[in-house]
Structure formats: structure tokens, C-alpha cells
Design a protein around this motif. Structure first.
Motif, PDB file in Angstrom:
ATOM      1  N   TRP A 263       0.840  -1.206   0.000  1.00  0.00           N
ATOM      2  CA  TRP A 263       0.000   0.000   0.000  1.00  0.00           C
ATOM      3  C   TRP A 263       0.871   1.251   0.000  1.00  0.00           C
ATOM      4  N   GLU A 265       3.613   1.644  -1.510  1.00  0.00           N
ATOM      5  CA  GLU A 265       4.132   1.846  -2.863  1.00  0.00           C
ATOM      6  C   GLU A 265       3.113   2.513  -3.780  1.00  0.00           C
ATOM      7  N   LYS A 266       1.813   2.243  -3.540  1.00  0.00           N
ATOM      8  CA  LYS A 266       0.773   2.735  -4.447  1.00  0.00           C
ATOM      9  C   LYS A 266       0.038   3.961  -3.917  1.00  0.00           C
TER      10      LYS A 266
END
Length: 302
Positions: A263, A265-266
Motif C-alpha cells: 500500500w 508503494e501505491k
């Protein structure tokens, strides 16, 4: 009139102990009473807590059985600090919900719940996230708002981000660093547990000011490489880590943690750090935490 009494769940844990320390520090010489809940009152941490100040009283019990805690307390409790412990699916919700229900039954005035940021003030209201232990906190917030509507019980939600305190000199800390490295160049937000304690304490001591508020708490925002630079400049040595493969193994073994780093990373946290610092000018950034609060403070530069 008896002094205000605060029940602190997880008083020997990272957040609970920070709240106890901040309560004692912020209240000064004021006559407050702190009921420090612990499952093991004979532990070293519990004994140290009890010896820290005569206003601290150990309360042996299980937060999942709050009725027994209220019976043991045998005094009117004004405010509660609630932190939930990771467990099987539904465990965190059960802990918090039963404590909210008991608080309503026993006339508690203020319920401070330490939740988690989910992308900033606006997103946190509607975004559970795909991370199990963060999504559970979203459901707990919803329960608290619904259950206390139209009642005298007021609430405050603290929404911290990832703890700087996860970075420790041991293997666990190196594993955390390895998982952080895999996030790449995207920064993640961090907070010192000490500062969660500050907000928990002021919310309990000033319920009229903090009732109904949702407080995002973060002290810094750094990518892994930026953190390595801060560590090197502050401590004079390299930040301990381990192989990326270890981080991958840990994320598979601990699925919830793996989902959290995915999460990051995004999407990730979205606390307004400048706004948090206006409320607490002493919020620690990463360098200050390393020098003053971390397990690394005795190493490196003098």
C-alpha cells in the motif's frame, strides 16, 4: 471532588506507556489518577511504571474483558485511552467494541482511540485501505461514532502513521529497513511513539477541546535513501539493514505487513505534517528521534 481518573489500555506497551509518561509530564503536579492496565503486573515494565509516580496504579486484567476492569477500578473513570492489539480477524474490533459498550454503561465521559491514518483527513473517513489491521481501525471508528451518537460519551481519534520505533538495532529493525528499501523512491510518513503519547495525553486532559476531533500524527516523510542519509549525517554510521530477500520473506510470512508495504508503494499515508507540528511544535523528525529517543542514541556521533 476526586481527581480525574484515566484508564490506559496497554500501559506497558509502546503507545500506552508513551501516554502515561506524557500524562505525568503534561499534568505537572495536578492531582490525576492513572489506572495502567497490564496483563502481567509482575513484569519489569509494569513494576517500573508503578514506581514512576504515586499517581499511577497498576490494574491487572484483559482489555477484552472490560467489565472486570471497571469492577477492579472501583472508581469513576473519566477518560479512556484505547489501543488495540493485532490478532486473528475481528479481534481488534471485539476489543474496542466491548470497551466502548462498557464505557457507555459506566458513565465514561471521553474515549480516545488510537487508530491509523488512511491517506489524510478526507480519505481516512471513507478509505479502509487493503491493509487488514488498518481497515479494522476504520471499522472501529465507525462503530464508535454510531454507538456514541446522542450519548454523553465523547470521542477523539488519533491517526498516527508508521512508527519510527520499528527501526531498532536488532534483527527486527533490520527487517523493517529491508522492507522500507523495497518501497523504492516513494517517501513514507513516520512518527515517534513519544508523540502519539503527547496527543493522547492532551486529549484526555482537555476533553472539551479535543472531543470529536480526528488528529493525524506524523513527524517526518522520507524515502529509504533519504532516511539513510539522515541516519549517516546524524549518527556518523550507516543505517543497519539486511538483504532485500529477507524483507521479501518477511512480507510473505507476515501478510498484513506485506500488504501495508504494498500500500505504501501505491498510495500510503497523507498526514498534514505542518498542521500536526502546529499542534505540537516538539514533534520529532527522524534525526531528532535518532538522537533523543531511538535505540541508536548511544552509538555513532557524540
Amino acid at each position: 471532588m476526586p481527581p480525574p481518573t484515566f484508564l490506559i489500555i496497554g500501559a506497558t506497551g509502546t503507545q500506552g506507556s508513551a501516554v502515561v509518561s506524557a500524562l505525568l509530564r503534561t499534568a505537572g503536579a495536578s492531582p490525576i489518577q492513572i489506572l495502567a492496565v497490564t496483563r502481567n503486573p509482575s513484569s519489569t515494565k509494569a513494576k517500573s511504571l508503578a514506581a514512576s509516580d504515586p499517581r499511577v496504579k497498576l490494574l491487572s486484567g484483559d482489555p477484552s474483558s472490560p467489565e472486570a476492569l471497571f469492577q477492579s477500578a472501583a472508581v469513576q473513570i473519566n477518560g479512556i485511552f484505547c489501543v488495540t492489539v493485532h490478532g486473528p480477524p475481528g479481534a481488534e474490533e471485539k476489543q474496542a467494541q466491548s470497551l466502548v459498550d462498557a464505557s457507555l454503561a459506566h458513565g465514561v465521559q471521553h474515549f480516545v482511540f488510537t487508530s491509523a491514518d488512511r491517506g489524510g483527513d478526507v480519505l481516512s473517513e471513507s478509505n479502509p485501505t487493503p491493509v487488514a489491521h488498518i481497515a479494522s481501525k476504520h471499522r472501529i471508528e465507525t462503530y464508535i461514532k454510531q454507538k456514541t451518537a446522542g450519548t454523553p460519551l465523547r470521542w477523539t481519534f488519533l491517526r498516527p502513521v508508521t512508527f519510527m520505533d520499528n527501526l531498532t538495532p536488532d534483527f527486527a529493525g533490520k527487517g523493517f529497513a529491508a522492507m522500507w528499501r523495497q518501497v523504492g523512491t516513494k517517501p513514507i510518513q513516520l512518527v515517534a511513539a513519544r508523540d502519539i503519547g503527547y496527543f493522547g495525553a492532551v486529549a484526555l486532559l482537555q476533553p472539551e477541546k479535543y472531543a470529536g476531533r480526528r488528529i493525524g500524527i506524523a513527524g517526518d516523510e522520507l524515502s529509504y535513501e533519504q532516511a539513510c542519509c539522515v541516519f549517516r549525517e546524524t549518527m556518523g554510521v550507516e543505517m543497519p539493514s539486511t538483504f532485500c530477500a529477507v524483507g521479501s520473506v518477511l512480507k510473505v510470512a507476515m501478510r498484513d505487513i506485506g500488504a501495508m508495504f504494498a500500500w505504501f508503494e501505491k498510495a500510503g499515508y497523507g498526514v498534514d505534517i505542518a498542521a500536526a507540528r502546529k499542534q505540537n511544535p516538539d514533534l520529532q523528525d527522524f534525526a531528532t528521534w535518532l538522537k533523543e529517543s531511538s535505540g541508536f542514541r548511544d552509538m555513532g556521533k557524540k
